[in-house]
Design a protein around this motif. Structure first.
Motif, PDB file in Angstrom:
ATOM      1  N   GLY A  88       0.676  -1.018  -0.018  1.00  0.00           N
ATOM      2  CA  GLY A  88       0.229   0.154   0.086  1.00  0.00           C
ATOM      3  C   GLY A  88       1.181   0.682   0.363  1.00  0.00           C
ATOM      4  N   ASN A  89       2.063   0.743   0.566  1.00  0.00           N
ATOM      5  CA  ASN A  89       2.418   2.139   0.730  1.00  0.00           C
ATOM      6  C   ASN A  89       3.962   2.454  -0.728  1.00  0.00           C
ATOM      7  OD1 ASN A  89       1.756   3.480   2.878  1.00  0.00           O
ATOM      8  ND2 ASN A  89       2.929   1.887   3.886  1.00  0.00           N
ATOM      9  N   ALA A  90       3.430   1.556  -1.645  1.00  0.00           N
ATOM     10  CA  ALA A  90       4.902   1.513  -2.358  1.00  0.00           C
ATOM     11  C   ALA A  90       4.687   2.463  -3.752  1.00  0.00           C
ATOM     12  CB  ALA A  90       4.829  -0.073  -3.217  1.00  0.00           C
ATOM     13  N   ILE A  91       4.070   3.061  -3.449  1.00  0.00           N
ATOM     14  CA  ILE A  91       3.578   4.942  -4.235  1.00  0.00           C
ATOM     15  C   ILE A  91       3.270   5.481  -3.459  1.00  0.00           C
ATOM     16  CG2 ILE A  91       2.117   5.533  -6.274  1.00  0.00           C
ATOM     17  CD1 ILE A  91       2.624   2.808  -7.577  1.00  0.00           C
ATOM     18  N   LEU A  92       4.667   6.684  -3.457  1.00  0.00           N
ATOM     19  CA  LEU A  92       3.814   7.920  -2.242  1.00  0.00           C
ATOM     20  C   LEU A  92       3.383   8.798  -3.498  1.00  0.00           C
ATOM     21  CD1 LEU A  92       6.740   7.815   0.042  1.00  0.00           C
ATOM     22  CD2 LEU A  92       5.011   6.763  -0.358  1.00  0.00           C
ATOM     23  N   ILE A  93       2.182   9.283  -2.473  1.00  0.00           N
ATOM     24  CA  ILE A  93       1.101  10.385  -3.100  1.00  0.00           C
ATOM     25  C   ILE A  93       0.943  10.993  -2.175  1.00  0.00           C
ATOM     26  CG2 ILE A  93      -0.717  10.518  -4.638  1.00  0.00           C
ATOM     27  CD1 ILE A  93      -1.191   7.667  -4.945  1.00  0.00           C
ATOM     28  N   SER A  94       0.916  12.478  -2.606  1.00  0.00           N
ATOM     29  CA  SER A  94       0.816  13.088  -1.713  1.00  0.00           C
ATOM     30  C   SER A  94      -0.457  13.903  -1.383  1.00  0.00           C
ATOM     31  CB  SER A  94       1.177  14.774  -2.026  1.00  0.00           C
ATOM     32  OG  SER A  94       0.535  15.171  -2.923  1.00  0.00           O
TER      33      SER A  94
END
Length: 251
Positions: A144-150
């Motif tokens: 769930g945290n593999a792609i960081l999105i602001s």
């Protein structure tokens, strides 16, 4: 405490897209102000059926403000005089005893009338289909945290994704433009990294399909934003324009 009211309902009747329509006025008595607008329409149809007349055709499904199918133009407003709601969430307490309520279908070249108050909104499906798919790796479940999105972009994407594709923006626009709908669908992907691979193709394809299907141009009157039942922001249109310009310049 809700009370009962007597009203007149001036309804658009049209047998098919090829036939000329007209208004018919019906009187209803002792309608509870606690009833929803669609429940009032149900009462009207029940009365017409018992009188041996054709019921009024109108679209509806969930009646929970989710599907957007309850697309009625009421007293000059898509979904009615209240704000931030769909027709099924409108209640008769917004009307007074003795009122004459005018009910029409969406008016747009892109939404031809099927019958009475029901219009063909498959144009929106075609626009969305033109946008294609999002490229994803369909292997194992990603972290769930593999792609960081602001948080800012995540919130904006979720706000855009709130669009239910009801067509109120088209009905409200003097040009019959679908720009708010298209921009919301483009924005919900353009703001996220998963939507970037097809971003250029998506913006051009969806705008091209919108034009092809007969929707008008946006002239920034903001009527669409005002009447949207999900309060989708017109700022999405600015984002769509930027996405389109970048796509054209990179051709």
């Amino acid at each position: 405490m809700d009370k009962n009211i007597n009203i007149k309902v001036k309804v658009w009747r049209q047998h098919s897209a090829k036939e000329k329509g007209h208004f018919e006025t019906y009187e209803l008595r002792n309608i509870s102000q606690g009833a929803s607008f669609l429940e009032m329409m149900d009462i009207l149809n029940n009365t017409l059926i018992h009188e041996g007349k054709e019921p009024v055709v109108f679209d509806h499904d969930c009646r929970e403000g989710i599907c957007g199918m309850c697309s009625l133009y009421i007293d000059g407003h898509p979904h009615g005089p209240d704000t931030g709601i769909t027709t099924c969430q409108l209640h008769m307490r917004h009307f007074n005893d003795g009122d004459t309520i005018t009910v029409e279908p969406w008016r747009s070249a892109g939404f031809p009338v099927i019958r009475d108050l029901m219009v063909d909104r498959t144009a929106f499906d075609k626009i969305q289909q033109a946008g294609g798919f999002v490229s994803v790796n369909t292997g194992g479940t990603p972290d769930g945290n593999a792609i960081l999105i602001s948080k800012v972009n995540a919130d904006l994407a979720m706000d855009a994704a709130a669009c239910i594709g009801c067509g109120a923006c088209v009905a409200a626009c003097k040009n019959g433009s679908a720009m708010l709908f298209v921009s919301a669908k483009v924005s919900q992907f353009a703001l996220l990294p998963q939507g970037r691979p097809e971003a250029k193709k998506r913006a051009k394809a969806m705008l091209s399909k919108m034009d092809e299907l007969g929707f008008g141009n946006c002239t920034n009157t903001r009527a669409c934003e005002l009447e949207c039942p999900k309060n989708v922001s017109i700022s999405n249109i600015a984002r769509l324009n930027r996405e389109f310009i970048v796509a054209k310049l990179s051709d």
